[in-house]
Motif scaffolding. Structure first.
Motif, PDB file in Angstrom:
ATOM      1  N   ALA A 165       0.825  -1.213   0.000  1.00 59.77           N
ATOM      2  CA  ALA A 165       0.000   0.000   0.000  1.00 59.77           C
ATOM      3  C   ALA A 165       0.856   1.258   0.000  1.00 59.77           C
ATOM      4  N   ASP A 166       1.993   1.219   0.717  1.00 56.41           N
ATOM      5  CA  ASP A 166       2.827   2.419   0.784  1.00 56.41           C
ATOM      6  C   ASP A 166       3.485   2.721  -0.555  1.00 56.41           C
ATOM      7  N   VAL A 168       1.924   2.324  -3.521  1.00 56.42           N
ATOM      8  CA  VAL A 168       0.876   3.044  -4.248  1.00 56.42           C
ATOM      9  C   VAL A 168       0.820   4.494  -3.775  1.00 56.42           C
ATOM     10  N   THR A 169       0.842   4.680  -2.463  1.00 51.98           N
ATOM     11  CA  THR A 169       0.784   6.031  -1.894  1.00 51.98           C
ATOM     12  C   THR A 169       1.984   6.859  -2.322  1.00 51.98           C
ATOM     13  N   ASP A 186      -9.096   2.006  -6.784  1.00 53.26           N
ATOM     14  CA  ASP A 186      -9.332   1.175  -5.611  1.00 53.26           C
ATOM     15  C   ASP A 186      -9.035  -0.299  -5.873  1.00 53.26           C
ATOM     16  N   GLN A 187      -9.104  -0.697  -7.144  1.00 54.21           N
ATOM     17  CA  GLN A 187      -8.861  -2.088  -7.490  1.00 54.21           C
ATOM     18  C   GLN A 187      -8.447  -2.191  -8.951  1.00 54.21           C
TER      19      GLN A 187
END
Length: 318
Positions: A165-166, A168-169, A186-187
């Motif tokens: 996730a980090d 992507v961020t 989101d997907q």
């Protein structure tokens, strides 16, 4: 990863693949003051890449270059490992062939320091299916641009099942830092968002041409002189929100919802369930962000005038 530079600390970018899209990324990053190291296996890759950068530079100059930005900050190398050496971010832009993407991303992953994020310019494949051979799949992410990447601001960012996730961020923050308009999905969706919409329009256009219902010129004019002008700033959802008048999207769906079943297009229409209606209404209201219908009408009309002036389409040539 503790060794990863912050999004605003990137200084060196590796661009792997230097065709139309990869070369466009190179030009954009150079214009934003980065040092760029590029690699492409084609024997004439360097000459083509430098010609592309030279052709893009006048437009980039007009838009405004970062202090010290220069095409001289481009290094083209014949060795993949050399290209990614010292890079703070890697952007892959190989042709849309799944086996090629899998091999190349695995090769990039193998020679790139563990903390460096690797983005892919794929226009249709998800990272889940592309990263199967990469050991460090957690730092691979889709960063899908639009042609030409040095002018079109949109980039769609989405990770695969193994993407952290980090990552992507971080990728979204970095691309926003360099001036891109970023959609964080989101997907995973095949074709992402914009290409899915483009494909629907393209498919219907081909149907009309095939059936003798419209010519390519008529189809293009129907968009460039019609809804395309509005889509440049409001998009299709807010456009239909305004079509509902003071009642907005709710009135639009309640009044015109049955017409979704009219056989206008060759695409199957979704059933307009109460849940779908409410989701579209809520999403449109959220996008409007407090702007009333009157506010949006004024915004639309002002921007249409600006657009028409830019395009030289103001009636009377004023």
């Amino acid at each position: 990863m503790t060794d990863r530079v912050p999004p605003d600390g990137v200084r060196i970018i590796a661009c792997i693949g230097a065709g139309v899209i990869g070369g466009g990324w190179v030009a954009y990053f150079l214009a934003n003051g980065f040092r760029v190291r590029a690699w492409d296996p084609a024997p004439d890759a360097e000459s083509r890449l430098r010609a592309l950068v030279e052709a893009a530079w006048p437009a980039l100059t007009e838009l405004g270059l970062a202090p010290g930005a220069s095409p001289d900050d481009l290094t083209v190398t014949a060795d993949l490992a050399d290209a990614v050496s010292g890079a703070d971010y890697v952007q892959e832009s190989a042709p849309e062939q799944l086996d090629l993407k899998r091999r190349l991303l695995a090769d990039i992953d193998a020679v790139t320091p563990e903390h460096v994020v690797i983005g892919s310019s794929t226009s249709g494949y998800g990272m889940t299916e592309m990263a199967v051979d990469a050991v460090s799949g957690h730092r691979l992410v889709v960063a899908h641009p639009f042609n030409p990447p040095y002018l079109i601001p949109l980039v769609e960012v989405v990770g695969g099942k193994r993407t952290a996730a980090d990552v992507v961020t971080w990728t979204a923050a970095f691309l926003r830092h360099v001036g891109k308009s970023v959609i964080v999905m989101d997907q995973e969706v095949p074709g992402f968002i914009a290409n899915r919409l483009q494909e629907a329009l393209w498919r219907e256009a081909l149907h009309m041409v095939a059936n003798g219902e419209a010519t390519p010129a008529q189809i293009d004019a129907s968009i460039t002189d019609g809804p395309g002008l509005r889509w440049a700033f409001h998009g299709p959802m807010l456009t239909f929100h305004l079509a509902g008048g003071p009642g907005g999207m709710a009135h639009m769906l309640d009044h015109f919802g049955p017409s979704l079943l009219s056989p206008w297009t060759r695409l199957d229409a979704p059933e307009l369930t109460p849940e779908l209606r409410d989701a579209v209404v809520a999403g449109t209201e959220e996008e409007a962000a407090g702007r009333t219908i009157a506010d949006l009408v004024r915004e639309r009309d002002r921007r249409l005038v600006d657009m028409l002036r830019v395009l030289g389409k103001v009636p009377g040539g004023i």
